[in-house]
Design a protein around this motif. Structure first.
Motif, PDB file in Angstrom:
ATOM      1  N   GLY A   9      26.337  37.302 -29.786  1.00  0.00           N
ATOM      2  CA  GLY A   9      26.058  36.460 -28.633  1.00  0.00           C
ATOM      3  C   GLY A   9      26.154  37.154 -27.290  1.00  0.00           C
ATOM      4  O   GLY A   9      25.828  36.563 -26.264  1.00  0.00           O
ATOM      5  N   ALA A  10      26.579  38.412 -27.263  1.00  0.00           N
ATOM      6  CA  ALA A  10      26.847  39.110 -25.997  1.00  0.00           C
ATOM      7  C   ALA A  10      25.672  39.057 -25.016  1.00  0.00           C
ATOM      8  O   ALA A  10      25.869  38.780 -23.838  1.00  0.00           O
ATOM      9  CB  ALA A  10      27.235  40.559 -26.271  1.00  0.00           C
ATOM     10  N   ARG A  11      24.489  39.304 -25.472  1.00  0.00           N
ATOM     11  CA  ARG A  11      23.359  39.357 -24.532  1.00  0.00           C
ATOM     12  C   ARG A  11      22.879  37.989 -24.086  1.00  0.00           C
ATOM     13  O   ARG A  11      22.029  37.871 -23.211  1.00  0.00           O
ATOM     14  CB  ARG A  11      22.213  40.165 -25.124  1.00  0.00           C
ATOM     15  N   PHE A  12      23.409  36.911 -24.690  1.00  0.00           N
ATOM     16  CA  PHE A  12      22.974  35.565 -24.359  1.00  0.00           C
ATOM     17  C   PHE A  12      23.972  34.803 -23.499  1.00  0.00           C
ATOM     18  O   PHE A  12      23.715  33.680 -23.110  1.00  0.00           O
ATOM     19  CB  PHE A  12      22.740  34.760 -25.642  1.00  0.00           C
ATOM     20  N   ARG A  13      25.120  35.358 -23.219  1.00  0.00           N
ATOM     21  CA  ARG A  13      26.143  34.590 -22.497  1.00  0.00           C
ATOM     22  C   ARG A  13      26.451  35.213 -21.143  1.00  0.00           C
ATOM     23  O   ARG A  13      26.261  36.390 -20.921  1.00  0.00           O
ATOM     24  CB  ARG A  13      27.397  34.483 -23.337  1.00  0.00           C
ATOM     25  N   ALA A  38      29.590  33.856 -19.353  1.00  0.00           N
ATOM     26  CA  ALA A  38      31.038  33.824 -19.169  1.00  0.00           C
ATOM     27  C   ALA A  38      31.799  33.274 -20.374  1.00  0.00           C
ATOM     28  O   ALA A  38      32.991  33.085 -20.290  1.00  0.00           O
ATOM     29  CB  ALA A  38      31.371  32.989 -17.938  1.00  0.00           C
ATOM     30  N   SER A  39      31.142  33.031 -21.470  1.00  0.00           N
ATOM     31  CA  SER A  39      31.827  32.449 -22.628  1.00  0.00           C
ATOM     32  C   SER A  39      32.496  33.535 -23.470  1.00  0.00           C
ATOM     33  O   SER A  39      32.280  34.724 -23.275  1.00  0.00           O
ATOM     34  CB  SER A  39      30.849  31.646 -23.485  1.00  0.00           C
ATOM     35  N   GLU A  40      33.289  33.090 -24.411  1.00  0.00           N
ATOM     36  CA  GLU A  40      33.993  33.993 -25.327  1.00  0.00           C
ATOM     37  C   GLU A  40      33.010  34.608 -26.323  1.00  0.00           C
ATOM     38  O   GLU A  40      31.889  34.120 -26.478  1.00  0.00           O
ATOM     39  CB  GLU A  40      35.074  33.202 -26.065  1.00  0.00           C
ATOM     40  N   PRO A  41      33.415  35.644 -27.068  1.00  0.00           N
ATOM     41  CA  PRO A  41      32.553  36.257 -28.078  1.00  0.00           C
ATOM     42  C   PRO A  41      32.114  35.244 -29.139  1.00  0.00           C
ATOM     43  O   PRO A  41      32.857  34.317 -29.465  1.00  0.00           O
ATOM     44  CB  PRO A  41      33.436  37.337 -28.706  1.00  0.00           C
ATOM     45  N   GLY A  42      30.930  35.453 -29.655  1.00  0.00           N
ATOM     46  CA  GLY A  42      30.407  34.569 -30.692  1.00  0.00           C
ATOM     47  C   GLY A  42      29.160  35.147 -31.318  1.00  0.00           C
ATOM     48  O   GLY A  42      28.659  36.189 -30.900  1.00  0.00           O
ATOM     49  N   VAL A  43      28.668  34.476 -32.342  1.00  0.00           N
ATOM     50  CA  VAL A  43      27.411  34.862 -32.972  1.00  0.00           C
ATOM     51  C   VAL A  43      26.433  33.706 -32.857  1.00  0.00           C
ATOM     52  O   VAL A  43      26.824  32.543 -32.803  1.00  0.00           O
ATOM     53  CB  VAL A  43      27.602  35.267 -34.460  1.00  0.00           C
TER      54      VAL A  43
END
Length: 70
Positions: A23-27, A29-34
Motif C-alpha cells: 500500500g505504500a505508493r497509494f497512501r 498518511a496511513s499505516e502500512p498495509g496491502v
C-alpha cells in the motif's frame, strides 16, 4: 488490509498465487498495509484467500505476530 511488514505479506501471498500490492505508493498518511482487490473474486476463492492470508500472517500455526505483521 493493515499489516506491519508490507513486503513480507506481499511476498507470502505471491507464494500462494495471489497478486496483491503493497500500500505504500497509494497512501499519504496511513499505516502500512496491502491492497487486495476482490471485485471479481468468487466466494470459494474468497475463503481460500482468507485462509492463505491468515497463513501468511502466521495465525493458523501460532507463529509470532512479528513474523509478517499480525
Amino acid at each position: 488490509m493493515p499489516v506491519r511488514d508490507e513486503s513480507a505479506v506481499v511476498n507470502g501471498l505471491w507464494s500462494y498465487g495471489w497478486w496483491v500490492d503493497a500500500g505504500a505508493r497509494f497512501r499519504l498518511a496511513s499505516e502500512p498495509g496491502v491492497r487486495i482487490s476482490v471485485a471479481e473474486l468468487a466466494p470459494a476463492d474468497a475463503v481460500r484467500l482468507a485462509s492463505d492470508f491468515a497463513a501468511v500472517l502466521g495465525e493458523d500455526e501460532g507463529e509470532s505476530e512479528a513474523t509478517y505483521g499480525g
